[in-house]
Enzyme design. Sequence first.
Site, mmCIF file in Angstrom:
data_model
loop_
_atom_site.group_PDB
_atom_site.id
_atom_site.type_symbol
_atom_site.label_atom_id
_atom_site.label_comp_id
_atom_site.label_asym_id
_atom_site.label_seq_id
_atom_site.Cartn_x
_atom_site.Cartn_y
_atom_site.Cartn_z
ATOM 1 N N LYS A 88 -3.226 6.193 -8.879
ATOM 2 C CA LYS A 88 -2.215 6.518 -9.612
ATOM 3 C C LYS A 88 -1.488 5.051 -10.141
ATOM 4 O O LYS A 88 -1.272 5.268 -11.355
ATOM 5 C CB LYS A 88 -1.097 7.238 -9.358
ATOM 6 C CG LYS A 88 -0.344 6.775 -8.009
ATOM 7 C CD LYS A 88 0.667 8.107 -7.787
ATOM 8 C CE LYS A 88 1.342 7.652 -6.287
ATOM 9 N NZ LYS A 88 2.082 6.364 -6.458
ATOM 10 N N THR A 89 -1.400 4.186 -9.421
ATOM 11 C CA THR A 89 -0.837 2.951 -9.859
ATOM 12 C C THR A 89 -1.834 2.223 -10.498
ATOM 13 O O THR A 89 -1.316 1.678 -11.724
ATOM 14 C CB THR A 89 -0.471 2.007 -8.588
ATOM 15 O OG1 THR A 89 0.398 2.732 -7.687
ATOM 16 C CG2 THR A 89 -0.072 0.596 -8.949
ATOM 17 N N ASP A 108 6.365 6.897 -12.080
ATOM 18 C CA ASP A 108 5.573 7.195 -10.905
ATOM 19 C C ASP A 108 6.653 8.019 -9.927
ATOM 20 O O ASP A 108 7.785 7.917 -9.888
ATOM 21 C CB ASP A 108 5.325 5.595 -10.159
ATOM 22 C CG ASP A 108 4.249 5.821 -9.271
ATOM 23 O OD1 ASP A 108 3.719 6.952 -9.082
ATOM 24 O OD2 ASP A 108 3.892 4.848 -8.647
ATOM 25 N N GLU A 109 5.496 8.657 -9.112
ATOM 26 C CA GLU A 109 6.367 9.348 -8.023
ATOM 27 C C GLU A 109 7.407 10.392 -8.460
ATOM 28 O O GLU A 109 8.461 10.373 -8.007
ATOM 29 C CB GLU A 109 7.002 8.519 -6.879
ATOM 30 C CG GLU A 109 6.117 7.355 -6.272
ATOM 31 C CD GLU A 109 4.898 7.944 -5.190
ATOM 32 O OE1 GLU A 109 4.938 9.235 -5.088
ATOM 33 O OE2 GLU A 109 4.448 7.507 -4.797
ATOM 34 N N ARG A 121 -2.055 9.096 5.204
ATOM 35 C CA ARG A 121 -1.712 7.836 5.221
ATOM 36 C C ARG A 121 -3.192 7.252 5.917
ATOM 37 O O ARG A 121 -3.287 6.011 6.130
ATOM 38 C CB ARG A 121 -0.462 7.428 6.319
ATOM 39 C CG ARG A 121 0.849 8.039 5.858
ATOM 40 C CD ARG A 121 0.879 7.552 4.301
ATOM 41 N NE ARG A 121 0.641 8.819 3.483
ATOM 42 C CZ ARG A 121 0.415 8.719 2.213
ATOM 43 N NH1 ARG A 121 0.584 7.453 1.644
ATOM 44 N NH2 ARG A 121 0.158 9.634 1.473
ATOM 45 N N GLN A 158 3.614 16.022 -2.061
ATOM 46 C CA GLN A 158 4.154 14.920 -1.516
ATOM 47 C C GLN A 158 5.508 14.764 -1.747
ATOM 48 O O GLN A 158 6.116 13.715 -1.382
ATOM 49 C CB GLN A 158 3.252 13.612 -1.910
ATOM 50 C CG GLN A 158 1.925 13.477 -1.415
ATOM 51 C CD GLN A 158 1.359 12.113 -1.940
ATOM 52 O OE1 GLN A 158 1.681 11.152 -1.043
ATOM 53 N NE2 GLN A 158 0.586 12.175 -2.746
#
Length: 751
Positions: free
Chosen positions: A34-35, A228-229, A609, A259
């Site tokens: 996504k970044t 973002d997020e 993770r 998330q």
Amino acid sequence: MEKINLAQLNPSQQSALEKIDGAVMVLAGAGSGKTRLITYRIAHLIKNLSVSPENILAITFTNKASNEMKNRLFSLVGDEAEDIWISTFHSMCVRILRRHISSLKSSNGTNSNFDSNFSIYTDTEKEKSIKNVLKSLNIEKDNFAGKVGYHISRAKNANLSPWDYQKENLDIPEIEDITKVYSAYQSFLGSNNALDFDDLLTKTYKLFIEFPEILKRYQNKFMYIHIDEFQDTNHIQYEISRLLAKEYKNIFVVGDEDQCIYSWRGASIKNILDFKKDFANFQMFRLEQNYRSTKQILTLANKLIKNNQLRNEKTLWTENDIGLKGQFYNAQNEFDEAEFVAIQIKNLVKDHGFSLSDFAVLSRLNAMSAPFEEKFLNYNIPYRVFGGNKFFDRVEIKILTSYLKMLTNPYDSTSFSRIINFPKRGIGEATISSILELSEFHNTTPYNLILNSDEYMLDATLERKIKPFKDVVKKLDDDYQNLSGYKFIESLVKTIDFKSIYSTDSEEDMSRLLNIDNFLNMAQEYFKNDPKSTVSEFLQSITLVTDMDSYDDTSNTVTLATIHSVKGLEFRCVFIVGLEERLFPIVRMNSSSNDLEEERRLMFVAITRAKERLYITNSKSRFVYGKRDYLLPSRFLVECGIVEEKKKDFFAQPAESTSSSFRAVNSNFSSFSKKSFAINKNENISNSSGNILSKKYAVGLKVSHPKFGIGIISSNQGIAVTKCVSINFADFGTKTLSVEYAPITLFEEKN
């Protein structure tokens, strides 16, 4: 102008990027790039579509993420990246408030002193201020400050005034006192020209609502908004976003409801699920290709999260290798569990080319780290507790920042009270109270009262007591007016003379001086990168630092952390520990299905993770909630497909019986037993080799350990299987250590 090549994006990313006008929501699964998508979209706007960088806003949730995005954009668009607003919500709001907060001062008709030099109170300063308010209101209740602080933050995140919050929460015990303290606390902040973290958001929202012309200015500036997020936004952040996007409606949000794990601080999954209500004709895209984890790891994550109802359907997939099966270990107790983790780490470093920084040990609760810390010390494994004692929470650093806050914001009585008697000047609480009362009587600040005490004709005794501090303040005030940012901070450190205060050769004093040196280096680097910055702006940059911003992946240490604190990070090898009911998931009597779904999302975050290897552990018994208890295995073990038991049978039995029958599901997980976990797969231990070990590590032999010193072997029972011996150390008691992995050295002679 050189065009941006979009060929590095996958088809799903390209489809989302090419939708330029209107509202866009991208559901981006864990590790789905996504970044990269956001940075390439911004670069595409600038280089391919000739959008001015000044018309672009990008919001992230940590300074670390902001810096990463800036660096990527500099590599893509060069110096034009300098003009893009890339920041966290809080940093963006500070930037706006520094310019416009005086408008609020003139509009609200209260006694506030808000100006552009306002202080930003940390959580520690917030708690201290609440305690001061409780004292002034004569409210004496155990642990009430923490309770009030929680409700104040909850109210602000929902954008509710004290009285509105009371109306909506009449069922909360002591709500009237909570409301009274909330109101008085806000007045206290106003008189100190100070804002807490939540105020940064609420004041910005208030500014936009009360001054449409200011809102219009930023609506016209931010023609293209990226967040973002997005699943981590709370109500007030969502409202600020909605207001900014109202003019052009070009808002591009990226998030993953799977998330969303921060509801306890106001984050709302509804902001994703209800996005379409505020932005009609929005388009949705899904990023499901994962670039981080192996196929085995993603299979577990997908199985788990499909048990949630509040989500948009998506399934993570990857072109990465199948990878190794995950490993499950059912320990006897928390010390056995920690022993297992320590030995796996030693083995992977020794035989499989792992570095210590490749490992993370993740738990649901911070309090669960103690057995792991002990075992890591036993085996000489360097570690750090991520999210533990923050650099800026250390006493010497708080003193430094309090001096800076007082000089930049003379209204800040909290900072004033912290530093007036540091170093020791014989100024006690009674004297400080007198100064605060006198400053209120004369309608001035404590700082100004001290600096110009001659004008206020203070009592001779008081004048004599404050003179040492007055002399320091006069010098610092003169330096502040005449020196540049870093030079002033350097002068401040010399004036306070920390080297004399921390003058012993003790480890504690040496550590404090080193922390002050680190602070100076940090300041020097900051002003080197931005010479025109002010001390207030430097303070802002360090006050808004989060736990994640302090993470250093170049440090060769094992990371011990809660799952909440490592969201956004990744590790080659992850241990998820403590998979027992009441611990993970935390399910209380009044828990709702939404609470359980958030716990499941937390487990999903923990699993994703991991890049290459995943270990999951639980214990038959654990000392928890003040007593040793037998806990049921976590339902997540079944939902992931880690164990074969059906839910009904699995949860009907006590832990003692179910744990002994655990078997890992063959397709994704294999299981360790107590007899096998410490033994190398290629090594067969015969009776003869067991006898050799027993003789080599005979009872009564002396050994040395780098941390525990000299010890005597007290038991070697079972060494042929476990390779462990019990050693009695004079100052540390008996430790059970692996002879293969613990840093112990045998003395030749017997005791």
